[in-house]
Design an enzyme around this catalytic site. Structure first.
Site, short mmCIF file in Angstrom:
data_model
loop_
_atom_site.label_atom_id
_atom_site.label_comp_id
_atom_site.label_asym_id
_atom_site.label_seq_id
_atom_site.Cartn_x
_atom_site.Cartn_y
_atom_site.Cartn_z
CG ASP A 297 -3.55 10.94 4.36
OD1 ASP A 297 -2.63 10.83 3.51
OD2 ASP A 297 -4.43 10.07 4.49
C1 BGC Z 1 -3.28 8.02 1.92
C2 BGC Z 1 -2.17 7.69 2.88
C3 BGC Z 1 -0.86 7.61 2.13
C4 BGC Z 1 -0.62 8.95 1.47
C5 BGC Z 1 0.71 9.04 0.74
C6 BGC Z 1 -2.96 9.24 1.09
O1 BGC Z 1 -3.88 9.40 0.06
O2 BGC Z 1 -4.47 8.20 2.64
O3 BGC Z 1 -2.43 6.48 3.53
O4 BGC Z 1 0.17 7.25 2.99
O5 BGC Z 1 -1.66 9.17 0.53
O6 BGC Z 1 0.73 8.28 -0.39
#
Ligand code: BGC
Length: 758
Positions: A297
Site C-alpha cells: 500500500d
Molecule cells: C489506500 C489504497 C489505495 C492507495 C493508492 C492508499 O492510501 O489505502 O487503498 O489503493 O492509497 O491510491
C-alpha cells in the site's frame, strides 16, 4: 494432467467368439507449454540487477507529462529512472496523451523497452460513477455488480489505465471506520461473491482485450478490523476470525484469478502486513498458490519504521522483500536499497527474480509487450466516457442499491399527483457529495442531484435547504468543516413543511466524510441536521427521510418517529434519478443492508454473525451479556430491506440424505399488490463445534422477481464449502452434528428447520 490412451489389449473369451477389448489406461500427457513463462525467463536473463529492481518500483504521477521535462529534483529523479527502465509502474497518471507519453519513454528510451503498468483507484466507476461499493453491495445483485465493474474498466481503459486498486474485500464490522464505504460490508460469504463478481467485471473475458484491466484484492489483511474504527489503527484479531472472516474473500478472489493483491497498513500479531511473511508467503503464495504479484500500500514499506519494525529504509526493503511484497508503492525502499542488500549478501537475488517474474508475467498476460499502447486510443477516450450505456447501467445499479428501511402507513410510493411536495435538506441540491470520496477520475459536481431527478420526472416541488451541513470547500485530502452554528435557514424550512402535505428530507453525511482517513466517533446525522429534522417533525409528521451516507448510521430517533426512511448511500452519477424513481414507485426498492445499523455507536462493532457467549440471556438479573442503557439489538439487522409489496415464506423442506449436498427448498410468495424483487437469504448454525460457531452464517441467497400472487419454490444447495469452517490451525473441516437452517427476508426473520450431518 492425464488423458486416457488406448494402450492395453486384453483378450476376452465369450461363448464362441474371441473379443479383443481395448482398455483405456491413464497416460501422462505433456504439460502445456507455459509460453509466457518462457518469455518471462528469457527476458529476466537479459536484465541487470538494477533493471530487475526497477520493475519492483512504482511511482506516483509526478509532473505535467505533456509539458517539458521536469526540473524539480524529485520529479527529475523519477524521470531519469523511467528512462533507465527503473520503474515498473506508475499510479495516478491517466489520459491517453499522458499515458502514451510515459509509455513511450520506457518503450523507446529504456534499454529493454519493458512497458509500464498504469494503476489508479477505479473504485466505483471512472467518469460515470456507480454507487459506493457498500451501496452496490446492498443490491445483492451479482450480475449488476459485475456489469458496474465492467463499465468502470471500459472507461478507465479508455483513458490509458490498465490496473485498478479494487476491489477492497476487507470485511468491516465497525461503522466508525470511514472505509466501510469501500467494501461489501460485514459478511464473508456475501463479500466473497461480490469480490469475485467485481474481479470478473474489471478483468473481463480475456486480459489481452484492450478494455480489460487487472484488479487488486486489498488490503491484505485485517485492515477492516482497525481498533475503535480509527483508520490505520492496530488490528488484533484471533485466529478463528482471521481464518473464517478476514481471509476467505481474499482466497475467493485469488481463485477467481485476481492478478494483484495489495497488502495493508496495519499490523497483524505485531507484524506489519508489508513485512508479514506468514500472510504473503505462507498463506497467499504458498497455501493458495497465488501466481500474480503483491503491491504494497502507499508507503506501507517505509511506514514499518514508524511501526517500530524496521530500523531504517534499507531494513524496510529487506523485510518487505523477504516477506513477499513484490512491488513498492512510493516508499523508495526497493529502488533505493535492494541493490546494496544483494551486494551485502542480505537478500538473495532469487527473491528478486521471483518478484520480477510475477510482475513481468502480468505484463505479458495483458499483451503489453505486443502492444504497449493498447490502452491509448484517442477515439475511445472521446466516446467511452459517460457513455449512455454506462449511464443507464449506473442508474440501474443505483436503484437496486437503495434500501427501504421503513414505510409505515404505506406513505411511499408517493403519487406523481402529490401537490405541494416540500423538499428539505442540503444534500437534496448537492451535485458533488453523492459522488462519494473515491471519485478521482470523475468530474466534481457531476451527479444528478435529487432536485434534478424530480425535475426530470416533472414532479413539482418547493425546496428549502434548512441548514448547511459542511462549511466551505471540500476536497479529497482535506478535513471537512461541519456547520454546528448557522441555523439561519431553519425557520423557512419549518414554515414550508407546515404548509405541505408531505416532506422529503434529504439528510446524511457528506461524501468527503466517508472513505480513507475519515473515521467518526459519532455516527449520527452530522451538524444541525437532527435539530432540523425534529423541528420539521414538530409541524409535520409526514416525513420521508432520504439518507445519503457512506456507513451505517445510528439514528434511533428517526427510526422510531418517522413514517418512512429510505437508505440511498452515495449513489454516484445517477443519484437523483434513482431516488426520484424509487420514491415515486417507478422502481420498487429491493436492496438489503450489507451491514448492520446500530442503535448507538456504543454497540459498535455490531454484526449478525456473533457468538452466543456463555450468558446469552435474557435474564431478570444483570448477569448476562447486555447493556444496562441500551438494547443489544441493532436498529436494522444485516440483510434487512423492505419493498412496496410483501413477501411470505413457507414450506421449508430439507433433504440431508447426501451430507455433501444438502438440499433446502422454500417457497416465496408475493402477497402484496405490486410486482417486486426479493432477496431470499439462507443462514445456517452449527449447534456444537470443536471451535464455537456463530449464531448464524449466511450461506446462500437468491434474488427473484415475483408478480402479485405469484410464488416460486427455491432450492438451495449446501455443500462442504458452505458447511465447513477453518479450525485454529487454518484447516478446513466439516463436522458431524446438528445444524439449524433458516431462510427468510433478512438475518432476523425467516422460517427454520434443521438437519444432521451423520
Ligand atoms: C489506500 C489504497 C489505495 C492507495 C493508492 C492508499 O492510501 O489505502 O487503498 O489503493 O492509497 O491510491
Amino acid at each position: 494432467m492425464y488423458i486416457p490412451l488406448l494402450r492395453l489389449i486384453r483378450l476376452c473369451v465369450c461363448g464362441t467368439c474371441l473379443f479383443v477389448v481395448m482398455v483405456a489406461k491413464a497416460q501422462p500427457m505433456k504439460k502445456p507449454v507455459d509460453t509466457i513463462g518462457q518469455k518471462v525467463t528469457a527476458l529476466l536473463q537479459q536484465m541487470t540487477l538494477e533493471e530487475k529492481i526497477g520493475q519492483m518500483n512504482q511511482y506516483n504521477g509526478f509532473w505535467q507529462v505533456t509539458g517539458p521535462a521536469p526540473t524539480e529534483a524529485n520529479a527529475k529523479l523519477k524521470y531519469e529512472h523511467l528512462k533507465k527502465g527503473w520503474v515498473g509502474s506508475v499510479l495516478n497518471v491517466s489520459g491517453v496523451e499522458n499515458v502514451r507519453k510515459l509509455q513511450e519513454i520506457v518503450v523507446k528510451e529504456s534499454r529493454l523497452h519493458i512497458p509500464l503498468l498504469f494503476g489508479l483507484d477505479v473504485i466505483h466507476g471512472h467518469k460515470t460513477l456507480t454507487p459506493i461499493p457498500l451501496g452496490e453491495a446492498a443490491s445483492w445483485d451479482l450480475g449488476a455488480i459485475e456489469a458496474s465493474a465492467r463499465a468502470a474498466a471500459e472507461e478507465a481503459a479508455a483513458v490509458g489505465i490498465n490496473w485498478t486498486f479494487a476491489p477492497m474485500v476487507d470485511i468491516t464490522r465497525d461503522a466508525r471506520w470511514g472505509r466501510v464505504m469501500e467494501g461489501a460490508g460485514e459478511d464473508t460469504y456475501l463479500g466473497s461473491k461480490i469480490g469475485m463478481a467485481r474481479v470478473k467485471g474489471f478483468q473481463g473475458n480475456r486480459l489481452t482485450d484492450d478494455d480489460a484491466i487487472i484488479a487488486t484484492a486489498k488490503h491484505f489483511a485485517g485492515y477492516g478490523f482497525a481498533e475503535a474504527g480509527r483508520d490505520y489503527n492496530t488490528v488484533d484479531v484471533g485466529t478463528s476470525t482471521l481464518y473464517n472472516v478476514i481471509l476467505p474473500p481474499f482466497q475467493a478472489v485469488v481463485d477467481a484469478g485476481v492478478r494483484t493483491v495489495m497488502n495493508s497498513f496495519n499490523i497483524l500479531n505485531g507484524i506489519p502486513s508489508t513485512g508479514n511473511k506468514f500472510l504473503q508467503r505462507d498463506i497467499l503464495k504458498g497455501k493458495w498458490g497465488f501466481k500474480g504479484f503483491v503491491i504494497s500500500d502507499w508507503g506501507s514499506g517505509s511506514e514499518m519504521m514508524a511501526h517500530g519494525f524496521a530500523k531504517d529504509l534499507q531494513h524496510a526493503a529487506e523485510l518487505s522483500l523477504k516477506a513477499g511484497s513484490d512491488m513498492d508503492m512510493e516508499s523508495y525502499a526497493y529502488i533505493g536499497h535492494l541493490k546494496q542488500l544483494v551486494q551485502a549478501g542480505k537478500v538473495p537475488v532469487s527473491l528478486i527474480d521471483d518478484a520480477v517474474k510475477r510482475i513481468l508475467r502480468v505484463k505479458f498476460e495483458l499483451g503489453l509487450f505486443d502492444n504497449p499502447y493498447k490502452y491509448c486510443h484517442p477515439e475511445k477516450e472521446k466516446t467511452m466516457l459517460y457513455h449512455p450505456k454506462h449511464i443507464a447501467g449506473a442508474l440501474d445499479i443505483a436503484k437496486k442499491s437503495i434500501v427501504l428501511l421503513k414505510n409505515e402507513g404505506q406513505l411511499l410510493p408517493l403519487s406523481a399527483k402529490t401537490k405541494q411536495l416540500a423538499v428539505i435538506g442540503a444534500f437534496a441540491n448537492d451535485k458533488n457529495s453523492p459522488l462519494g470520496s473515491w471519485r478521482i477520475g470523475s468530474d466534481d459536481n457531476s451527479a444528478v442531484s435529487f432536485l434534478e431527478g424530480l425535475q426530470r420526472m416533472q414532479v413539482p416541488y418547493t425546496y428549502e435547504k434548512g441548514v448547511n451541513v459542511v462549511i466551505g470547500k471540500t476536497a479529497f485530502g482535506e478535513e471537512v468543516s461541519i456547520n454546528e452554528t448557522d441555523t439561519s435557514g431553519m425557520a423557512a424550512a419549518v414554515q414550508l413543511a407546515a404548509k405541505s402535505p408531505v416532506v422529503v428530507m434529504v439528510l446524511g453525511e457528506h461524501g468527503f466524510q466517508t472513505g480513507e482517513g475519515r473515521s467518526r466517533t459519532k455516527i449520527d446525522l452530522p451538524g444541525l441536521q437532527q435539530q432540523l429534522l425534529e423541528a420539521v417533525y414538530a409541524v409535520n409528521k409526514n416525513i420521508v427521510l432520504v439518507l445519503m451516507n457512506g456507513r451505517p448510521l445510528a439514528i434511533p430517533w428517526a427510526a422510531e418517529h418517522l413514517p418512512a426512511i429510505v437508505e440511498a448511500w452515495q449513489l454516484g452519477t445517477e443519484t437523483g434519478n434513482a431516488i426520484a424513481q424509487v420514491l415515486f414507485g417507478k422502481y420498487n426498492p429491493s436492496g438489503k443492508l450489507p451491514m448492520t445499523f446500530p442503535r448507538s455507536v456504543g454497540q459498535v462493532p455490531i454484526y449478525y454473525n456473533y457468538f452466543n457467549t456463555g450468558r446469552p440471556g435474557p435474564k431478570t438479573e444483570v448477569f448476562w451479556t447486555h447493556y444496562i442503557d441500551e438494547s443489544r439489538k441493532p436498529l436494522y439487522p444485516f440483510g434487512f430491506g423492505l419493498s412496496y409489496t410483501q413477501f411470505a415464506y413457507s414450506d421449508i423442506k430439507v433433504n440431508a440424505t447426501n451430507p455433501h449436498k444438502i438440499e433446502v427448498k422454500i417457497t416465496v410468495a408475493n402477497t402484496g399488490k405490486l410486482a417486486g424483487e426479493e432477496v431470499a437469504q439462507l443462514y445456517i448454525h452449527q449447534g456444537i463445534g470443536s471451535v464455537v460457531r456463530p449464531v448464524k452464517e449466511l450461506k446462500g441467497f437468491k434474488k427473484l422477481m415475483l408478480q402479485p400472487n405469484e410464488k416460486q419454490e427455491l432450492t438451495f444447495l449446501l455443500t462442504d464449502a458452505e458447511l465447513g469452517f477453518y479450525d485454529n490451525e487454518g484447516r478446513f473441516k466439516v463436522e458431524k452434528g446438528m445444524f439449524d437452517v433458516m431462510v427468510g427476508t433478512n438475518s432476523d426473520e425467516g422460517i427454520s428447520s434443521f438437519f444432521e450431518i451423520k
